[in-house]
Scaffold this motif. Sequence first.
Motif: not given
Length: 400
Positions: A277-283, A319-324
């Motif tokens: 999930l993180y990988s797809i989101q960052v890409f 979305l990216t910031g939430a994960y990071m």
Amino acid sequence: MDGPSLKETHPQKHYFKTLCRFMFYLGMGDLWYEKTVLSYYMKKVYAVWMVVANGFIIIFLFNELLSFARPDLTDRERNDWAVFSFAHPLLYAKVIVLYFCKGRIKFVMERLLEGSRPIFYSLELEKKSVKQFAINCFAVTAASYAVLGSAMIEGIRQHYIQDIPVRTEVVYYPNPTQSGPGVNVVRFLVELHWYYIVAMMSTMDCLALCSLITVGHKFKVLRLYFNELRIRTLENKENKTKKELAEEFKKDFVTGIKLHSDALWCAHNVQESMGFLYSIQVFESVALLVMNLVKLVVAERNAIYLMATFVFIMCVIILTGAYMMVAGEITHEASEVGTAMFYSGWEVCCPGPDLRVLVVVAVQMSQIPVYMTAFGVIILSHNNFISVLRSSYSFFAVMY
């Protein structure tokens, strides 16, 4: 009289259960680790619902991908098609991988919520973590649906200016010239498709974010345990002999090591089971930011269209910031455990060689950094969040 509810006694479990139940209703399968009791008839009905729900998504994804074959696409529709045909299949790719990893996710979720809780837990910290659940889930969901709302506003504007049907997605069928009751039904389903796939995406992101927050919570609880161990040791210093104090401390310290081992296991396995999930989101974030920056340059400029594009960019950033941010907090909380171990009160017990060695080894183990990564390469952290944004702009600047 009814006893205390799950929401009061185990708020994290209540939140996860509610989230998994919502995913169940969306047709994403049963992700809850406790057995869900369904009758034979309900199992058959749910199997049909899963086929219908996922078939609906897949059919309209193909309808969207095929729209490039339309000869009447405008420049704006081509730009929108490039973004949506990239983003939407990736969103559904998360669902597909989720199906394959469902068993492991259940196992990890059970260990995450139940594993070390019988040994030590803090209800106050749990409630704080649940508030963090709610804030992050609200931010992700609100940002996602803000994109749909802004796209709908732009579609309505285009309807009044160009006298075409309201459009938020670019599809092969129906095209703007087609009309009729059946065509209008399909148009409604096209709009529903986008709302539905975003609902799936939001729940998956919420599940992953809540899992990351829970891992960070485990390290916070671990620090609390060692802080309380120091207080308890200092209080017992005058009431017990050195031998009794050392034996009791050693027993409690070993329990703390077990809690640390459980937290490390959860961090590793959450990464293994939900890292896609993180990988797809960052890409996806890097690519979509570049695409939307290009759209801002080449497309016509009007206030509503710029607002819709800006909302889309902000959604991707949130979305990216939430994960990071959440993953970066895990790294920070884990790095503080060694300090809590060292100041746990071992020095007041007149420790023997065995206890000193135990403390040294435990502190050394706690100093190994804990990182959550995308593709096993990109470390999710506060600094790398800025790096992702910079790299997106740099790529846009070079390509354009």
